[in-house]
Write a protein that holds these residues in place. Structure first.
Motif, short mmCIF file in Angstrom:
data_model
loop_
_atom_site.label_atom_id
_atom_site.label_comp_id
_atom_site.label_asym_id
_atom_site.label_seq_id
_atom_site.Cartn_x
_atom_site.Cartn_y
_atom_site.Cartn_z
N ALA A 1 0.88 -1.35 0.03
CA ALA A 1 0.08 -0.27 -0.01
C ALA A 1 0.89 1.10 0.14
N ILE A 2 2.01 1.02 0.74
CA ILE A 2 2.88 2.39 0.92
C ILE A 2 3.62 2.42 -0.56
N ARG A 3 4.13 1.36 -0.77
CA ARG A 3 4.98 1.39 -2.15
C ARG A 3 4.29 1.91 -3.03
N TYR A 4 3.29 1.58 -3.64
CA TYR A 4 2.42 1.94 -4.81
C TYR A 4 1.60 3.39 -4.76
N SER A 5 1.71 3.94 -3.53
CA SER A 5 0.89 5.23 -3.43
C SER A 5 1.89 6.23 -3.56
N PRO A 6 1.21 7.23 -4.01
CA PRO A 6 1.99 8.60 -4.03
C PRO A 6 2.30 9.25 -2.80
N GLU A 7 3.25 10.12 -2.58
CA GLU A 7 3.68 10.74 -1.59
C GLU A 7 2.29 11.46 -0.97
N LYS A 8 2.17 11.85 0.51
CA LYS A 8 1.44 12.62 0.99
C LYS A 8 -0.02 11.92 0.97
N THR A 9 -0.23 10.79 0.94
CA THR A 9 -1.66 10.21 0.70
C THR A 9 -1.84 9.39 2.05
N LYS A 10 -3.00 8.69 2.19
CA LYS A 10 -3.25 8.04 3.58
C LYS A 10 -3.68 6.39 3.12
N VAL A 11 -2.83 5.56 4.18
CA VAL A 11 -3.15 4.11 4.37
C VAL A 11 -4.08 3.79 5.51
N GLY A 12 -5.21 3.33 5.14
CA GLY A 12 -6.01 2.98 6.41
C GLY A 12 -6.04 1.50 6.79
N ILE A 13 -5.99 0.91 7.92
CA ILE A 13 -6.06 -0.58 8.18
C ILE A 13 -7.11 -0.58 9.07
N GLY A 14 -8.16 -1.39 8.69
CA GLY A 14 -9.59 -1.49 9.51
C GLY A 14 -9.68 -3.06 9.96
N ILE A 15 -10.13 -2.97 11.10
CA ILE A 15 -10.34 -4.42 11.72
C ILE A 15 -11.87 -4.31 11.90
N THR A 16 -12.65 -5.35 11.34
CA THR A 16 -14.07 -5.71 11.63
C THR A 16 -14.19 -7.21 12.05
N GLU A 17 -15.06 -7.53 12.96
CA GLU A 17 -15.53 -8.89 13.28
C GLU A 17 -17.02 -8.81 13.14
N LYS A 18 -17.44 -9.81 12.61
CA LYS A 18 -18.93 -10.17 12.35
C LYS A 18 -19.09 -11.54 11.78
N ASN A 19 -19.91 -12.12 12.43
CA ASN A 19 -20.65 -13.41 11.99
C ASN A 19 -19.42 -14.52 12.52
N GLY A 20 -18.60 -14.20 13.16
CA GLY A 20 -17.39 -15.38 13.48
C GLY A 20 -16.25 -15.23 12.43
#
Ligand code: ADP
Length: 271
Positions: A161-180
């Motif tokens: 995600a970092i390697r292929y993104s342009p500078e000064k952008t954002k990378v979001g890492i989200g965790i969700t838990e649903k139905n096991g």
């Protein structure tokens, strides 16, 4: 070593049963072919950095009096040797993953910690490009598996995600838990991946833009490793991407249910 796939069957013939033993030559040939392709690809991939390192060393020798040039070639030499080391490490990791379907160690793994260490690991690379890493969500239940392999898989996604993104952008890492199910998604604001290549990028050494991948230190094996790790953990990796807008890679893994967690944490019952 060759792999022999033997098929044993009991077949009814009239009133009697016979034992049929078949060896599946097609399967053996296929496994052999995949292996040969891999060896050919690896040799090809190794040639580039090894050749470059030789050339850089020669250039340093012949420009010994010119400090600027020595510095320039040394920096490039270091970059190539780092790439070579990363490639060798990924090849070893992938060969190990391909040689067995069983995870090496099975532990309760806290997904929140997994995400925190993947973020830590990639922090310097992100800072270098002024990319902000954002984390959201929490998993209540753990997952069951090999913490090292799962860590490697997640680190690869964040690194891409970092390697292929342009500078000064954002990378979001989200965790969700649903139905096991626990989902960890890594979302970037990079170039995205064309639809007809979205399946292919999980193949070994497949790159959308080979020059860019090599230039930024990619080995072409990261996503194959992720896919194997997911397969071994009863999980899957999916991709959602709109070219020009970004990509979201999501790892889905089964959460440990409460009962088996109790069993694992409680004292062993013998007899
Ligand atoms: P590499 O070491 O080349 O990054 P990977 O197997 O990790 O190898 O990825 C394969 C290819 O998929 C990359 O070369 C790149 O073209 C594409 N890719 C992977 N992640 C991303 C991303 N987050 N955004 C855009 N392209 C990506």
């Amino acid at each position: 070593k060759t792999q022999l796939v033997i098929d044993l069957r009991i077949a009814p013939v009239g009133d009697e049963y016979i034992l049929v033993l078949a060896d599946d030559r097609t399967e053996i040939a296929r496994v052999q072919e995949v292996r040969n392709d891999f060896v050919a690809n690896v040799s090809h991939e190794l040639k580039t950095p090894v050749g470059a390192i030789g050339l850089m060393a020669e250039a340093i020798e012949s420009s010994a009096d010119d400090e600027e040039s020595v510095k320039y070639f040394s920096t490039r030499l270091q970059k190539e040797s780092k790439r070579l080391a990363a490639l060798v490490q990924d090849v070893i990791e992938l060969s190990r993953l391909q040689s067995t379907d069983v995870v090496r160690q099975s532990k309760l793994v806290d997904v929140n910690n997994l995400v925190a260490s993947a973020v830590d690991y990639n922090r310097i690379m992100a800072e270098g490009k002024d990319i902000q890493l954002l984390v959201g969500g929490r998993a209540r239940r753990p997952i069951h598996g090999d913490p090292e392999l799962l860590g490697t898989a997640l680190r690869n996604l964040v690194e891409n995600a970092i390697r292929y993104s342009p500078e000064k952008t954002k990378v979001g890492i989200g965790i969700t838990e649903k139905n096991g199910q626990i989902k960890i998604s890594v979302k970037d604001q990079g170039p995205g991946i064309p639809e007809d290549e979205q399946d292919r990028i999980f193949e070994r050494f497949y790159r959308v833009d080979p020059a860019r991948s090599r230039q930024t230190g990619g080995t072409g094996l990261g996503l194959s490793i992720v896919k194997h790790v997911m397969g071994q953990h009863g999980g899957e990796i999916t991709l959602w991407s709109i070219p020009g807008e970004g990509s979201t890679f999501t790892m889905t893994l089964p959460a440990v249910d409460e009962q088996s967690e109790q069993d694992l944490l409680g004292p062993d019952i013998e007899g």
